[in-house]
Enzyme design. Structure first.
Site, PDB file in Angstrom:
ATOM      1  N   SER A 131       0.905  -1.146   0.054  1.00  0.00           N
ATOM      2  CA  SER A 131       0.170  -0.037   0.069  1.00  0.00           C
ATOM      3  C   SER A 131       0.785   1.210   0.017  1.00  0.00           C
ATOM      4  O   SER A 131       2.225   1.380   0.550  1.00  0.00           O
ATOM      5  CB  SER A 131      -0.931   0.032   1.412  1.00  0.00           C
ATOM      6  OG  SER A 131      -1.678   1.291   1.338  1.00  0.00           O
ATOM      7  N   TYR A 148      -2.602  -1.417  10.382  1.00  0.00           N
ATOM      8  CA  TYR A 148      -2.669  -1.699   8.693  1.00  0.00           C
ATOM      9  C   TYR A 148      -1.398  -0.979   8.247  1.00  0.00           C
ATOM     10  O   TYR A 148      -0.709  -1.719   7.329  1.00  0.00           O
ATOM     11  CB  TYR A 148      -3.751  -0.845   8.159  1.00  0.00           C
ATOM     12  CG  TYR A 148      -3.960  -1.185   6.766  1.00  0.00           C
ATOM     13  CD1 TYR A 148      -4.420  -2.355   6.149  1.00  0.00           C
ATOM     14  CD2 TYR A 148      -3.371   0.195   5.974  1.00  0.00           C
ATOM     15  CE1 TYR A 148      -4.778  -2.413   4.648  1.00  0.00           C
ATOM     16  CE2 TYR A 148      -3.523   0.020   4.457  1.00  0.00           C
ATOM     17  CZ  TYR A 148      -4.093  -1.188   3.770  1.00  0.00           C
ATOM     18  OH  TYR A 148      -4.226  -1.433   2.272  1.00  0.00           O
TER      19      TYR A 148
END
Length: 255
Positions: free
Chosen positions: A139, A152
């Site tokens: 990401s 995350y």
């Protein structure tokens, strides 16, 4: 990674980026197997996308991964591409840490242990192929943190470094490592995010990813233009400004 003629397993691809990529790969002439935890979603994928195979897998469960790997390899002995798509994203407030540990454990189990278990379950199969690829999914938040999602962010940074490390270890084999680095994309990774006007439309993202795969099949990272702001902040020397801009209008409310 070549864009056709592969046999590809994509766990965590019953929706969002995973399903859109699975459909594009299938349409290009690849054999595609989609994995997911919910049987009703797998049935829906099979009905709406004829020709795409489905396998039940819970990437948070080690035995489920082992069972699914055995099934996929048995049914598709020429499997040569694994895309570790499954992931979860939770908003967390560590200033009130009562629920932070449970959220972090779930996030690490799915986002880090899941890919590790998947890769090890399929690695012998992939190394036996003349041309194989493992695609991980990190990401932009692996490179610049979003305040609301500390676990995350950390798991995606771990996936980036895992990919870099395995690229070194597998350099003498037939297996290549490829890292997909999405920006914010309109999917249901977080509830309501599919309508977020600040996120990249899913179709536009897949179109750009596909163009990059076609143009640069030997690349190590798939970086659409929108994610480069996050990816290269440290290298440009403006990381503090990147982090400030990312967190000025926090897109995910912390519960």
């Amino acid at each position: 990674m070549r864009i056709n003629g592969n046999t590809i397993f994509i766990p965590g691809a019953t929706s969002g980026i995973g399903l859109a990529l699975a459909q594009r790969l299938h349409d290009a002439g690849n054999t595609v197997i989609v994995g997911g935890r919910r049987t009703e979603l797998l049935e829906q994928v099979a009905a709406q996308h004829p020709g795409i195979d489905t396998v039940r897998i819970d990437t948070a469960d080690a035995q489920s991964i082992a069972d699914a790997a055995a099934q996929v390899i048995s049914e598709h002995p020429d499997l040569n591409v694994l895309i570790t798509m499954a992931g979860i994203m939770n908003a967390e407030d560590w200033t009130s840490p009562a629920g932070a540990v449970a959220s972090a454990e779930a996030t690490v189990t799915t986002n880090v242990l899941g890919p590790i278990r998947l890769i090890t379950a399929f690695l012998d199969q992939l190394m036996a192929q003349p041309d194989a690829t493992i695609m991980t999914v990190s990401s932009g938040l692996a490179f610049a943190p979003l305040r609301a999602t500390p676990s995350y962010n950390a798991t995606k940074a771990a996936i980036h470094m895992l990919t870099e490390s395995l690229r070194l270890q597998l350099a003498g084999t037939s297996v290549r490592m490829l890292e997909l680095v999405p920006p914010s994309v309109q999917t249901e990774l977080v509830a309501g995010h599919s309508d977020d006007p600040m996120a990249m439309p899913l179709d536009e993202y897949i179109d750009e990813v596909w163009g990059l795969l076609e143009a640069e099949p030997e690349q190590g990272e798939i970086l659409v233009e929108r994610v480069k702001f996050l990816r290269y902040g440290e290298g440009r020397g403006d990381q503090a400004q990147v982090i400030e801009a990312l967190n000025v209008a926090e897109p995910i409310a912390v519960a």
